[in-house]
Design a protein around this motif. Structure first.
Motif, PDB file in Angstrom:
ATOM      1  N   UNK A  78       0.778  -1.240   0.000  1.00  0.00           N
ATOM      2  CA  UNK A  78       0.000   0.000   0.000  1.00  0.00           C
ATOM      3  C   UNK A  78       0.806   1.284   0.000  1.00  0.00           C
ATOM      4  N   UNK A  79       2.090   1.214   0.310  1.00  0.00           N
ATOM      5  CA  UNK A  79       2.859   2.452   0.320  1.00  0.00           C
ATOM      6  C   UNK A  79       4.312   2.236   0.712  1.00  0.00           C
ATOM      7  N   UNK A  80       5.035   3.353   0.842  1.00  0.00           N
ATOM      8  CA  UNK A  80       6.460   3.353   1.163  1.00  0.00           C
ATOM      9  C   UNK A  80       6.689   4.194   2.409  1.00  0.00           C
ATOM     10  N   UNK A  81       7.420   3.648   3.385  1.00  0.00           N
ATOM     11  CA  UNK A  81       7.768   4.374   4.606  1.00  0.00           C
ATOM     12  C   UNK A  81       9.266   4.641   4.631  1.00  0.00           C
ATOM     13  N   UNK A  87      14.080   2.305  13.127  1.00  0.00           N
ATOM     14  CA  UNK A  87      12.886   1.780  12.480  1.00  0.00           C
ATOM     15  C   UNK A  87      11.681   2.680  12.618  1.00  0.00           C
ATOM     16  N   UNK A  88      11.864   3.882  13.172  1.00  0.00           N
ATOM     17  CA  UNK A  88      10.755   4.821  13.339  1.00  0.00           C
ATOM     18  C   UNK A  88      10.418   5.467  11.996  1.00  0.00           C
ATOM     19  N   UNK A  89       9.147   5.582  11.695  1.00  0.00           N
ATOM     20  CA  UNK A  89       8.704   6.151  10.428  1.00  0.00           C
ATOM     21  C   UNK A  89       8.837   7.672  10.461  1.00  0.00           C
ATOM     22  N   UNK A  90       9.604   8.215   9.524  1.00  0.00           N
ATOM     23  CA  UNK A  90       9.792   9.666   9.429  1.00  0.00           C
ATOM     24  C   UNK A  90       8.863  10.275   8.379  1.00  0.00           C
ATOM     25  N   UNK A  91       8.465   9.481   7.395  1.00  0.00           N
ATOM     26  CA  UNK A  91       7.528   9.943   6.364  1.00  0.00           C
ATOM     27  C   UNK A  91       6.966   8.702   5.678  1.00  0.00           C
ATOM     28  N   UNK A  92       5.711   8.809   5.190  1.00  0.00           N
ATOM     29  CA  UNK A  92       5.098   7.672   4.507  1.00  0.00           C
ATOM     30  C   UNK A  92       4.322   8.171   3.295  1.00  0.00           C
ATOM     31  N   UNK A  93       4.601   7.561   2.153  1.00  0.00           N
ATOM     32  CA  UNK A  93       3.941   7.925   0.893  1.00  0.00           C
ATOM     33  C   UNK A  93       3.122   6.726   0.423  1.00  0.00           C
ATOM     34  N   UNK A 203       3.486  -5.107   5.110  1.00  0.00           N
ATOM     35  CA  UNK A 203       3.371  -4.937   3.661  1.00  0.00           C
ATOM     36  C   UNK A 203       3.786  -3.555   3.172  1.00  0.00           C
ATOM     37  N   UNK A 204       4.042  -2.635   4.069  1.00  0.00           N
ATOM     38  CA  UNK A 204       4.606  -1.344   3.676  1.00  0.00           C
ATOM     39  C   UNK A 204       6.074  -1.544   3.307  1.00  0.00           C
ATOM     40  N   UNK A 205       6.517  -0.912   2.221  1.00  0.00           N
ATOM     41  CA  UNK A 205       7.928  -0.988   1.854  1.00  0.00           C
ATOM     42  C   UNK A 205       8.729  -0.019   2.725  1.00  0.00           C
ATOM     43  N   UNK A 206       9.640  -0.548   3.515  1.00  0.00           N
ATOM     44  CA  UNK A 206      10.499   0.288   4.358  1.00  0.00           C
ATOM     45  C   UNK A 206      11.731   0.710   3.575  1.00  0.00           C
TER      46      UNK A 206
END
Length: 416
Positions: A78-81, A87-93, A203-206
């Motif tokens: 569903x998106x890219x983090x 491992x903390x998410x700084x931005x998600x598209x 399922x998010x691409x890290x």
């Protein structure tokens, strides 16, 4: 009227059973031509990383009647983090699923290369002569025929030889002037492999950016496996040549360069050491002035590789196969004209998807200093907060070069 009666039936040899070769074979066989594909691997290559369809590639798959089959095999991404070392998410598209505007970093049509190859193979296996563990060793051509000499010692005469043998194409090398360099290098290297999936792999691409121009991506395509990608900014001779070394030396190179990168790289390196599937490559483009020489023609990455960062490699192959098949079937009695038309029609599209890849912007996305990484995260987060991607989707109604429309070839689209 049967399809085979509408045009001169040609005997066509395709070197390479990848996406471009199989897609071209689909169209040509459907239009009554006699098609042989030779593939140097002993079986159909069903391995490979995750790929996607975008823009005109989606339309090309729809014209083939294969889009519904592709939809049954899509990867849920569903998106890219963008994550930091903890491992903390700084931005998600997120993926653009609105049906309008450009696709984002992840497409709504994500699929494993192996699944796409199975679909293409099933669509062609009854009408195309596949010969595995065989390739073209050399060939000669005149104005009427091309004679291919195969690695098994046999030879055969064809009307057309198609080089669909990838960015390192041997067919292309044979028709280019001596000393010609078809490559435009990006100064970037890449490797990818599969490791066992763990509970935290969603399922998010890290995407993790490490100091020193290094990027690590993790994406999971099924309940058992996770894909790992190492990407490196390095223009050195060592980095460019390592891909031709034995696999153990390639793995040692990547382990050394990423050992101290942080995040989950130790886990990824440990998995790399025992991975059955591993691939290492230089990120580059193929740019040549001509895609044909008399009865020999190039297609897909052999003709116009745009690099993985274009997001249009698979789509470009499907579109190119459709155009080349259309021109061959429309001009089966005049191959010079067919190949000239193929070049004239497709090159603006190929140029556009290649020009969309900006090495300078790629390097901005892989900064060397920690403060630059922090700045990248901040700017990306701000752009998402301001909903810039949504604004772009409203302003730009088409993906990639939307001004270039897939041509109409009634010769291909008729049914029996």
């Amino acid at each position: 009227m049967a399809i085979a009666e509408r045009a001169l039936s040609l005997k066509v040899l395709i070197c390479g059973a990848g996406v471009a070769g199989a897609a071209l074979a689909y169209w040509l066989a459907r239009n009554g031509h006699r098609v042989t594909i030779v593939e140097r691997f002993p079986v159909l290559r069903k391995a490979g990383a995750q790929v996607d369809l975008r823009g005109q590639g989606i339309e090309a798959a729809r014209c083939m009647g294969l889009l519904d089959a592709i939809k049954t095999k899509l990867v849920d991404e569903p998106g890219v983090a963008f994550v930091n070392t903890k491992g903390e998410i700084k931005a998600m598209l997120m993926a653009n699923t609105s049906g309008r505007g450009p696709q984002s970093l992840t497409s709504e049509y994500e699929i494993m290369r192996g699944d796409l190859m199975r679909i293409l193979f099933e669509a062609t296996r009854e009408t195309v002569d596949y010969r595995f563990d065989c390739s073209v060793e050399q060939f000669e051509q005149d104005e009427k025929h091309v004679v291919a000499r195969f690695t098994d010692g046999s030879s055969e005469e064809f009307d057309i030889l198609v080089g669909a043998d990838g960015q390192g194409s041997h067919i292309r090398k044979a028709i280019l002037p001596t000393g010609a360099d078809p490559y435009r290098r990006m100064g970037i290297q890449m490797a990818y492999w599969f490791i066992p999936r763990i509970t935290s792999d969603n399922n998010i691409r890290d995407t993790y950016i490490a100091p020193g121009g290094r990027m690590v991506m993790r994406r999971s395509h099924n309940p058992a496996e996770t894909q790992v990608y190492f990407v490196l900014r390095d223009e050195s001779d060592e980095a460019s040549s390592v891909h031709r070394e034995p696999i153990d030396r390639q793995k040692a190179f990547w382990a050394k360069r990423f050992r101290d990168a942080g995040w989950q790289t130790e886990r990824f390196i440990e998995g790399m050491n025992t991975a059955d599937f591993f691939y290492s490559q230089e990120v580059l483009q193929v740019r040549v002035d001509s895609w044909s020489d008399r009865r020999v023609v190039l297609i897909g990455d052999a003709a116009h590789c745009a690099s993985p960062f274009s997001g249009m490699g698979i789509s470009g192959s499907l579109v190119g196969a459709y155009v080349l098949a259309g021109e061959i079937s429309r001009n089966s009695g005049d191959l010079r004209q067919a190949f000239a038309n193929y070049d004239a029609v497709l090159r603006p599209f190929a140029n556009e998807i290649q020009d969309s890849v900006k090495p300078f912007l790629l390097q901005l996305g892989m900064p060397r200093a920690r403060w630059q990484i922090s700045a990248f995260h901040a700017v990306t987060a701000l752009a998402l907060f301001l909903r810039i991607p949504e604004l772009i989707a409203r302003i730009l109604p088409d993906d990639r070069d939307g001004r270039w429309l897939l041509p109409k070839y009634p010769e291909l689209l008729r049914h029996d």
